[in-house]
Design a protein around this motif. Sequence first.
Motif, PDB file in Angstrom:
ATOM      1  N   VAL A 152       0.977  -1.083   0.230  1.00 46.90           N
ATOM      2  CA  VAL A 152      -0.078  -0.124   0.057  1.00 46.90           C
ATOM      3  C   VAL A 152       0.887   1.107  -0.009  1.00 46.90           C
ATOM      4  O   VAL A 152       1.503   1.225   0.863  1.00 46.90           O
ATOM      5  N   LEU A 153       0.927   1.998  -1.169  1.00 47.07           N
ATOM      6  CA  LEU A 153       1.611   2.931  -1.220  1.00 47.07           C
ATOM      7  C   LEU A 153       0.833   4.452  -1.236  1.00 47.07           C
ATOM      8  O   LEU A 153      -0.176   4.626  -1.895  1.00 47.07           O
ATOM      9  N   PHE A 154       0.975   5.369  -0.019  1.00 43.33           N
ATOM     10  CA  PHE A 154       0.460   6.769  -0.114  1.00 43.33           C
ATOM     11  C   PHE A 154       1.290   7.444  -0.966  1.00 43.33           C
ATOM     12  O   PHE A 154       2.494   7.558  -0.926  1.00 43.33           O
ATOM     13  N   VAL A 155       0.786   8.161  -2.213  1.00 45.03           N
ATOM     14  CA  VAL A 155       1.461   8.984  -2.974  1.00 45.03           C
ATOM     15  C   VAL A 155       0.751  10.425  -2.729  1.00 45.03           C
ATOM     16  O   VAL A 155      -0.343  10.539  -2.964  1.00 45.03           O
ATOM     17  N   ASP A 156       1.979  11.217  -2.248  1.00 48.44           N
ATOM     18  CA  ASP A 156       1.333  12.548  -1.784  1.00 48.44           C
ATOM     19  C   ASP A 156       1.277  13.328  -3.162  1.00 48.44           C
ATOM     20  O   ASP A 156       1.499  13.260  -4.349  1.00 48.44           O
ATOM     21  N   PRO A 202       7.150  10.191  -2.223  1.00 50.02           N
ATOM     22  CA  PRO A 202       6.893  11.620  -1.949  1.00 50.02           C
ATOM     23  C   PRO A 202       6.913  12.332  -3.061  1.00 50.02           C
ATOM     24  O   PRO A 202       8.198  12.941  -3.516  1.00 50.02           O
ATOM     25  N   ALA A 203       5.767  12.373  -4.084  1.00 49.23           N
ATOM     26  CA  ALA A 203       5.846  13.210  -5.177  1.00 49.23           C
ATOM     27  C   ALA A 203       6.200  14.649  -4.854  1.00 49.23           C
ATOM     28  O   ALA A 203       6.533  15.110  -5.821  1.00 49.23           O
ATOM     29  N   ALA A 204       5.603  15.198  -3.672  1.00 46.86           N
ATOM     30  CA  ALA A 204       6.030  16.655  -3.608  1.00 46.86           C
ATOM     31  C   ALA A 204       7.077  16.985  -3.432  1.00 46.86           C
ATOM     32  O   ALA A 204       7.802  18.023  -4.022  1.00 46.86           O
ATOM     33  N   GLU A 205       8.152  16.135  -2.762  1.00 42.85           N
ATOM     34  CA  GLU A 205       9.622  16.443  -2.495  1.00 42.85           C
ATOM     35  C   GLU A 205      10.222  16.354  -4.010  1.00 42.85           C
ATOM     36  O   GLU A 205      11.059  17.116  -4.471  1.00 42.85           O
ATOM     37  N   HIS A 206       9.867  15.304  -4.712  1.00 44.54           N
ATOM     38  CA  HIS A 206      10.357  15.231  -6.161  1.00 44.54           C
ATOM     39  C   HIS A 206       9.975  16.183  -7.184  1.00 44.54           C
ATOM     40  O   HIS A 206      10.723  16.247  -8.049  1.00 44.54           O
ATOM     41  N   SER A 207       9.267  17.069  -7.022  1.00 50.15           N
ATOM     42  CA  SER A 207       8.281  17.858  -7.676  1.00 50.15           C
ATOM     43  C   SER A 207       8.706  19.385  -7.361  1.00 50.15           C
ATOM     44  O   SER A 207       8.114  20.228  -8.028  1.00 50.15           O
ATOM     45  N   LEU A 208       9.756  19.694  -6.515  1.00 51.56           N
ATOM     46  CA  LEU A 208       9.903  21.063  -6.167  1.00 51.56           C
ATOM     47  C   LEU A 208      10.275  21.913  -7.065  1.00 51.56           C
ATOM     48  O   LEU A 208      10.087  23.008  -7.190  1.00 51.56           O
ATOM     49  N   ASP A 209      11.100  21.355  -7.942  1.00 51.02           N
ATOM     50  CA  ASP A 209      11.802  22.120  -8.937  1.00 51.02           C
ATOM     51  C   ASP A 209      10.668  22.343 -10.281  1.00 51.02           C
ATOM     52  O   ASP A 209      11.057  22.818 -11.444  1.00 51.02           O
ATOM     53  N   HIS A 210       9.570  21.384 -10.255  1.00 45.61           N
ATOM     54  CA  HIS A 210       8.713  21.413 -11.267  1.00 45.61           C
ATOM     55  C   HIS A 210       7.416  21.825 -11.082  1.00 45.61           C
ATOM     56  O   HIS A 210       6.172  21.465 -11.447  1.00 45.61           O
ATOM     57  N   HIS A 211       7.276  22.847 -10.105  1.00 44.60           N
ATOM     58  CA  HIS A 211       5.935  23.344  -9.734  1.00 44.60           C
ATOM     59  C   HIS A 211       5.370  24.398 -10.963  1.00 44.60           C
ATOM     60  O   HIS A 211       5.966  24.532 -12.009  1.00 44.60           O
ATOM     61  N   VAL A 247       6.367   5.886  -8.541  1.00 46.36           N
ATOM     62  CA  VAL A 247       5.684   4.323  -8.092  1.00 46.36           C
ATOM     63  C   VAL A 247       6.470   3.156  -8.704  1.00 46.36           C
ATOM     64  O   VAL A 247       6.672   2.333  -7.920  1.00 46.36           O
ATOM     65  N   VAL A 248       6.612   3.278 -10.217  1.00 43.18           N
ATOM     66  CA  VAL A 248       7.355   2.130 -10.678  1.00 43.18           C
ATOM     67  C   VAL A 248       8.690   1.981  -9.952  1.00 43.18           C
ATOM     68  O   VAL A 248       8.926   0.891  -9.566  1.00 43.18           O
ATOM     69  N   ALA A 249       9.388   2.976  -9.755  1.00 40.27           N
ATOM     70  CA  ALA A 249      10.642   2.689  -9.151  1.00 40.27           C
ATOM     71  C   ALA A 249      10.606   2.291  -7.946  1.00 40.27           C
ATOM     72  O   ALA A 249      11.654   1.358  -7.356  1.00 40.27           O
ATOM     73  N   GLN A 250       9.683   2.602  -6.945  1.00 40.35           N
ATOM     74  CA  GLN A 250       9.669   2.163  -5.751  1.00 40.35           C
ATOM     75  C   GLN A 250       8.955   0.652  -5.650  1.00 40.35           C
ATOM     76  O   GLN A 250       9.576  -0.234  -5.015  1.00 40.35           O
ATOM     77  N   VAL A 251       8.098   0.542  -6.386  1.00 32.24           N
ATOM     78  CA  VAL A 251       7.397  -0.964  -6.580  1.00 32.24           C
ATOM     79  C   VAL A 251       8.809  -1.775  -6.888  1.00 32.24           C
ATOM     80  O   VAL A 251       8.611  -3.156  -6.764  1.00 32.24           O
ATOM     81  N   SER A 252       9.533  -1.485  -7.915  1.00 30.80           N
ATOM     82  CA  SER A 252      10.576  -2.331  -8.603  1.00 30.80           C
ATOM     83  C   SER A 252      11.732  -2.452  -7.670  1.00 30.80           C
ATOM     84  O   SER A 252      12.971  -2.967  -7.883  1.00 30.80           O
ATOM     85  N   GLY A 253      11.803  -1.323  -6.684  1.00 28.26           N
ATOM     86  CA  GLY A 253      13.001  -1.299  -5.725  1.00 28.26           C
ATOM     87  C   GLY A 253      14.162  -0.623  -6.103  1.00 28.26           C
ATOM     88  O   GLY A 253      15.442  -0.768  -5.979  1.00 28.26           O
ATOM     89  N   ARG A 254      13.905   0.287  -7.285  1.00 25.54           N
ATOM     90  CA  ARG A 254      14.941   1.149  -8.004  1.00 25.54           C
ATOM     91  C   ARG A 254      14.799   2.536  -7.383  1.00 25.54           C
ATOM     92  O   ARG A 254      13.741   2.858  -6.905  1.00 25.54           O
ATOM     93  N   LYS A 255      15.795   3.232  -7.445  1.00 23.99           N
ATOM     94  CA  LYS A 255      15.888   4.792  -7.003  1.00 23.99           C
ATOM     95  C   LYS A 255      14.912   5.566  -8.061  1.00 23.99           C
ATOM     96  O   LYS A 255      15.057   5.557  -9.209  1.00 23.99           O
ATOM     97  N   GLY A 256      14.103   6.467  -7.276  1.00 22.28           N
ATOM     98  CA  GLY A 256      13.265   7.079  -8.287  1.00 22.28           C
ATOM     99  C   GLY A 256      14.292   8.458  -9.003  1.00 22.28           C
ATOM    100  O   GLY A 256      15.283   8.436  -8.671  1.00 22.28           O
ATOM    101  N   PRO A 257      13.479   8.989 -10.032  1.00 22.32           N
ATOM    102  CA  PRO A 257      14.456  10.108 -10.893  1.00 22.32           C
ATOM    103  C   PRO A 257      14.710  11.332  -9.978  1.00 22.32           C
ATOM    104  O   PRO A 257      13.944  11.558  -8.823  1.00 22.32           O
ATOM    105  N   HIS A 258      15.729  11.915 -10.125  1.00 18.68           N
ATOM    106  CA  HIS A 258      16.037  13.016  -9.470  1.00 18.68           C
ATOM    107  C   HIS A 258      15.143  14.202  -9.723  1.00 18.68           C
ATOM    108  O   HIS A 258      14.554  14.433 -10.609  1.00 18.68           O
ATOM    109  N   SER A 259      14.887  14.944  -8.574  1.00 23.82           N
ATOM    110  CA  SER A 259      13.836  15.744  -8.655  1.00 23.82           C
ATOM    111  C   SER A 259      14.206  17.150  -9.527  1.00 23.82           C
ATOM    112  O   SER A 259      13.339  17.901  -9.920  1.00 23.82           O
ATOM    113  N   GLY A 260      15.389  17.060 -10.032  1.00 24.53           N
ATOM    114  CA  GLY A 260      15.834  18.229 -10.957  1.00 24.53           C
ATOM    115  C   GLY A 260      15.526  17.719 -12.339  1.00 24.53           C
ATOM    116  O   GLY A 260      15.694  18.213 -13.318  1.00 24.53           O
TER     117      GLY A 260
END
Length: 260
Positions: A152-156, A202-211, A247-260
């Motif tokens: 169960v993944l909360f996606v903010d 943490p979509a909010a954290e990863h999207s700080l540079d993409h507001h 989401v795919v990165a987390q489910v697959s156990g890989r690191k997510g994309p850089h926020s930049g």
Amino acid sequence: MKRYVALGSSMAAGPGILPRAEGAPFFAGRSARNYPHLVAERLGLDLVDVTYSGATTANVLTDPQPGAPAQIDALDGTEDLVTVTIGGNDVGYVPLLFAAGLPQFVRRVPLLGDRVTGQLDPAARDRALADVGRSLTNVGRTVRQRAPGARVLFVDYLTLLPPDGAAPPLSESDVATGRHVADELARATAEAAVATGCELVPAAEHSLDHHAWSAQPWTTRFGLPLPWRPAPLHPNAAGMRAVADLVVAQVSGRKGPHSG
């Protein structure tokens, strides 16, 4: 095929991102290119998408919306993955920003002005923020009970406002208020995930540079809600792809994309 159920509000449904999801209730505003659909395609999952624009935590747990029962009814215990994006409507996050962005004279218009002023009421906002953590925890706990074998993944929520600086037509004080609401919602979501044994994306954290006011936005600015373009102050197609990547990165156990 593994079963994936997506729960949530318009921030997951993707109103205005074409094409619309086939068979979805009209008022759901559900896109066939929202992050649940993209995740299901990439991971080969059997998707049950019950995200619905305007949904609150009560609509997840108990309250129906037009043409749809409470979202929790989609869970039957066979799920491998559940994602949850909810809470913003509980605290009036986007309505607050809409109201703050309207011209001052609107607040003096009979009936409409009262509704706008109500969205900006600091006491009501603070009460809602105080309650949303408990509501999110109830969602997490109930989903875990109904889908005991699932991840169960909360996606903010994706970041709407710039971390600093202006966001016209909002005033400086309204931008500060919007940031406060967004920060508190993200904090409450993270705490609910921990308290209920769920995970956090943490979509909010990863999207700080993409507001919405950035050079490469993942969300939209103010504007008229038109059916052929993403809803104002909501994710755009790039934002949905970015959340799907996380989401795919987390489910697959890989690191997510850089926020930049």
